[in-house]
Write a protein that holds these residues in place. Sequence first.
Motif, PDB file in Angstrom:
ATOM      1  N   SER A 419      31.173 -26.956 -41.171  1.00 48.78           N
ATOM      2  CA  SER A 419      30.212 -26.296 -42.055  1.00 48.78           C
ATOM      3  C   SER A 419      30.665 -24.850 -42.195  1.00 48.78           C
ATOM      4  O   SER A 419      30.403 -24.018 -41.324  1.00 48.78           O
ATOM      5  CB  SER A 419      28.796 -26.370 -41.473  1.00 48.78           C
ATOM      6  N   VAL A 420      31.383 -24.567 -43.268  1.00 48.03           N
ATOM      7  CA  VAL A 420      32.027 -23.267 -43.437  1.00 48.03           C
ATOM      8  C   VAL A 420      31.710 -22.716 -44.814  1.00 48.03           C
ATOM      9  O   VAL A 420      31.821 -23.424 -45.817  1.00 48.03           O
ATOM     10  CB  VAL A 420      33.562 -23.388 -43.278  1.00 48.03           C
ATOM     11  N   THR A 421      31.299 -21.451 -44.867  1.00 43.70           N
ATOM     12  CA  THR A 421      31.115 -20.767 -46.140  1.00 43.70           C
ATOM     13  C   THR A 421      32.426 -20.112 -46.537  1.00 43.70           C
ATOM     14  O   THR A 421      33.054 -19.422 -45.710  1.00 43.70           O
ATOM     15  CB  THR A 421      30.023 -19.696 -46.032  1.00 43.70           C
ATOM     16  N   ALA A 422      32.863 -20.308 -47.766  1.00 41.88           N
ATOM     17  CA  ALA A 422      34.084 -19.659 -48.229  1.00 41.88           C
ATOM     18  C   ALA A 422      33.945 -18.152 -48.083  1.00 41.88           C
ATOM     19  O   ALA A 422      32.933 -17.573 -48.489  1.00 41.88           O
ATOM     20  CB  ALA A 422      34.350 -20.021 -49.686  1.00 41.88           C
ATOM     21  N   PRO A 423      34.933 -17.475 -47.479  1.00 39.64           N
ATOM     22  CA  PRO A 423      34.809 -16.041 -47.217  1.00 39.64           C
ATOM     23  C   PRO A 423      34.969 -15.158 -48.446  1.00 39.64           C
ATOM     24  O   PRO A 423      34.772 -13.943 -48.363  1.00 39.64           O
ATOM     25  CB  PRO A 423      35.930 -15.772 -46.216  1.00 39.64           C
ATOM     26  N   ALA A 424      35.327 -15.734 -49.577  1.00 37.12           N
ATOM     27  CA  ALA A 424      35.473 -14.972 -50.818  1.00 37.12           C
ATOM     28  C   ALA A 424      35.401 -15.943 -51.989  1.00 37.12           C
ATOM     29  O   ALA A 424      35.478 -17.164 -51.820  1.00 37.12           O
ATOM     30  CB  ALA A 424      36.797 -14.201 -50.830  1.00 37.12           C
ATOM     31  N   GLU A 425      35.233 -15.400 -53.193  1.00 41.52           N
ATOM     32  CA  GLU A 425      35.211 -16.221 -54.396  1.00 41.52           C
ATOM     33  C   GLU A 425      36.569 -16.902 -54.594  1.00 41.52           C
ATOM     34  O   GLU A 425      37.610 -16.351 -54.215  1.00 41.52           O
ATOM     35  CB  GLU A 425      34.878 -15.364 -55.615  1.00 41.52           C
ATOM     36  N   PRO A 426      36.586 -18.095 -55.201  1.00 37.88           N
ATOM     37  CA  PRO A 426      37.853 -18.812 -55.381  1.00 37.88           C
ATOM     38  C   PRO A 426      38.932 -17.982 -56.082  1.00 37.88           C
ATOM     39  O   PRO A 426      40.111 -18.117 -55.765  1.00 37.88           O
ATOM     40  CB  PRO A 426      37.446 -20.022 -56.227  1.00 37.88           C
ATOM     41  N   ALA A 427      38.526 -17.118 -57.007  1.00 38.92           N
ATOM     42  CA  ALA A 427      39.518 -16.315 -57.734  1.00 38.92           C
ATOM     43  C   ALA A 427      40.247 -15.348 -56.810  1.00 38.92           C
ATOM     44  O   ALA A 427      41.375 -14.936 -57.096  1.00 38.92           O
ATOM     45  CB  ALA A 427      38.835 -15.547 -58.862  1.00 38.92           C
ATOM     46  N   VAL A 428      39.629 -14.983 -55.698  1.00 38.36           N
ATOM     47  CA  VAL A 428      40.224 -14.031 -54.753  1.00 38.36           C
ATOM     48  C   VAL A 428      41.117 -14.750 -53.749  1.00 38.36           C
ATOM     49  O   VAL A 428      42.097 -14.184 -53.250  1.00 38.36           O
ATOM     50  CB  VAL A 428      39.113 -13.256 -54.011  1.00 38.36           C
ATOM     51  N   LEU A 429      40.817 -15.997 -53.470  1.00 34.54           N
ATOM     52  CA  LEU A 429      41.528 -16.736 -52.432  1.00 34.54           C
ATOM     53  C   LEU A 429      42.915 -17.163 -52.909  1.00 34.54           C
ATOM     54  O   LEU A 429      43.061 -17.714 -54.002  1.00 34.54           O
ATOM     55  CB  LEU A 429      40.740 -17.980 -52.041  1.00 34.54           C
ATOM     56  N   PRO A 430      43.956 -16.933 -52.120  1.00 32.96           N
ATOM     57  CA  PRO A 430      45.281 -17.457 -52.474  1.00 32.96           C
ATOM     58  C   PRO A 430      45.228 -18.974 -52.589  1.00 32.96           C
ATOM     59  O   PRO A 430      44.598 -19.652 -51.773  1.00 32.96           O
ATOM     60  CB  PRO A 430      46.156 -17.019 -51.295  1.00 32.96           C
ATOM     61  N   ASN A 431      45.891 -19.496 -53.610  1.00 36.26           N
ATOM     62  CA  ASN A 431      45.874 -20.940 -53.875  1.00 36.26           C
ATOM     63  C   ASN A 431      47.142 -21.559 -53.292  1.00 36.26           C
ATOM     64  O   ASN A 431      48.222 -21.442 -53.858  1.00 36.26           O
ATOM     65  CB  ASN A 431      45.796 -21.187 -55.377  1.00 36.26           C
ATOM     66  N   LEU A 432      46.997 -22.207 -52.142  1.00 31.92           N
ATOM     67  CA  LEU A 432      48.131 -22.820 -51.464  1.00 31.92           C
ATOM     68  C   LEU A 432      47.869 -24.312 -51.284  1.00 31.92           C
ATOM     69  O   LEU A 432      46.751 -24.704 -50.928  1.00 31.92           O
ATOM     70  CB  LEU A 432      48.354 -22.185 -50.086  1.00 31.92           C
ATOM     71  N   PRO A 433      48.861 -25.155 -51.501  1.00 31.42           N
ATOM     72  CA  PRO A 433      48.665 -26.590 -51.233  1.00 31.42           C
ATOM     73  C   PRO A 433      48.518 -26.851 -49.742  1.00 31.42           C
ATOM     74  O   PRO A 433      49.035 -26.097 -48.909  1.00 31.42           O
ATOM     75  CB  PRO A 433      49.943 -27.230 -51.797  1.00 31.42           C
ATOM     76  N   PHE A 434      47.830 -27.922 -49.414  1.00 33.88           N
ATOM     77  CA  PHE A 434      47.507 -28.226 -48.021  1.00 33.88           C
ATOM     78  C   PHE A 434      48.756 -28.270 -47.145  1.00 33.88           C
ATOM     79  O   PHE A 434      48.726 -27.835 -45.986  1.00 33.88           O
ATOM     80  CB  PHE A 434      46.770 -29.565 -47.949  1.00 33.88           C
ATOM     81  N   ALA A 435      49.848 -28.791 -47.674  1.00 36.17           N
ATOM     82  CA  ALA A 435      51.046 -29.007 -46.857  1.00 36.17           C
ATOM     83  C   ALA A 435      51.672 -27.714 -46.356  1.00 36.17           C
ATOM     84  O   ALA A 435      52.466 -27.735 -45.403  1.00 36.17           O
ATOM     85  CB  ALA A 435      52.078 -29.806 -47.650  1.00 36.17           C
TER      86      ALA A 435
END
Length: 667
Positions: A419-435
Amino acid sequence: MRLARRFLAPLATAVLLASLPALAEEPVCAPVSKVPLERHLRQLSLDLLGRPPTYEEYQAARAKGQVTVEDVRALMNKEEFYTRVRAYHRALLWSNVSNSVFNNGNSRLSGTGSATDAMSLRGNSSRPLRGANGQTCDNAIAQDVCSARQDPHVDPALPSTAAACAAERYDERGVPMPVSWDYDTNFYTCTRLDRDASGAAIPGVTSCETAIANKPSLDSIRYFCDMRLVGSTLVPHECKPRTLTLAAVVDAADNNRVVAYADASSRLDRCGLKLTQRRTGGVEIKGAYEPQRGCVHREGYVTRPAPFWSAGSPDVKVCAIEAQTRLANPWTLEPCTTARFNGDRSCGCGEGMRRCEAPNGSTHTARIEAISEEPELIAESVVRRDEPYFNILTTRRSFLNGPLSELYRDPQQAVGVLSVTAPAEPAVLPNLPFAQVDTWKEYVRDPEHSGVLTTPSFLYRFPTQRARVNHFYAAFLCKSFAPPDNARQPAAEDACNRENNLAKRCGCNYCHATIEPTGAHWGRYAERAALFLQPEQFPRYDPKCRDCALSGNTTCGGECGQYVMQAYDGDGANSLGLLKTYLYRTADEEKNIESGPALLAQRMLQTGDLERCAVRRVWQEFLGRPMSAEEQRMYLQPLADDFARDGHRFKALIERVVMSDAYRRID
């Protein structure tokens, strides 16, 4: 390498705030004998880099005749030093959360996705989906292709048109229906019909039809003849209930065939492709599918793109239930975005199978390892940039890798586990693939964040406000909670013992008068989770929750779990519908809630305790023991003052400690 021992006093015995005890006085003898040059260099290299010096480093030190401040600084610029910094803060913060996050495995898939092993939920989740634990779908029948029957002797004829096929394989709103069934061996004993009493094969018996033709008396149990896999071959079996009191129920209109087994209190009906519906209050709920008791219902398979943890790989074979991507049950509108998804036939694993986990558990492991590593990287970044050390308690800067990027950007991931709240808006978060587990990107978190104190690692490792306070005091103030020597409990009948507010309860108040207001700094963070309780979503007071509480509905549809819903005293009765963290709070404590842990760190900087504790911890880390009473008198405050004058630079503090006479002394 010297190792420092760290202790944490349990809150269960806490009743007084006190400094950690020092060792007995150990006088410093004069004259002081210092270690030789080579040993000094070895000590430094082991303590700062975690390895002995190289031959070239020994040679360079001998040529200079001494180890200088510049040499120490050079060692602290090596990558090995920052590995040591991460290890130091891992021990300081206890940042491994592998035992703090419970994962029952109910969202973990099994199967490889190959042509013979479709991916599916086969643990506890398979019971509400298919009727029994450990069950998968029918790997031999495609969900969308109506060209085969596993039990043609009792199943309806194959659909003659594509429309009829679709109507059989899916309900009116696209929920996949069974394509085959088996009797559950928890209820039935199934015996092969292609063998005689001696176990020899009966020629020509390869199906229920041929078994009945070979022995016409078997026609009476036609509906309990089950084609079951033996290895990779379907073999006819007769299935009889394990409960011996169940007698055959025959249908005279159907050639006296057995259609069920029953006694006065129980009944097992014949299996087939039809599902039952869940009943509430005696009313059948459309779309709330339940497998029939005693039956295993298997849907077919479909082919889908590779799941998110192996995006870009070839397509995989997935059971039709797990392949669904709905956000809600199309009939009941119950959400699929919660932990209930793996018990609802209409939900599935979501887009890219994001609600489920990899068969080998690697997705969960990668998430836990990333959560554990995040605070270490925050601390390392502060030390690497030579910033004020206590920025580790206040900075909004943080880092994420592929697993964290996916987790924060997609709220459907790890539902029911994290149960985790995203620490920032998606636009701020670096977009990295899971791998990309080894790629870490820096970003800035939302304003409510405060250094390592609001990371999921800290919040999960210390799941309650009191635990968070306890570790903050132990790790950064070198203080613990312990009873005073003259502590006395009042008489058992004293009303003070029944005070629900621990800050006022007799005996407890020694400690909790400090713990409770300090814990308020984490008041906007849920306990046993890493959720930030946004004021817009979780106001201080919610009248809807109060109304539910007054009506006796203490769950309020699951929407008021963070609110006071039951009263145990007068304050509680007057606080129904109040966010739990505001219960018993003073006006000043409410300010702590709204200001968060950053305010706590700023206040502690005014006392000097943060500096003195940092000195004591670095001393113990590099000398392998706590300061003696004499060393505290000689070194503690001067080093703390120098630490403050140096701008709280961690490397400067280490430099002063390892260049001290005490570090080079031969004991």
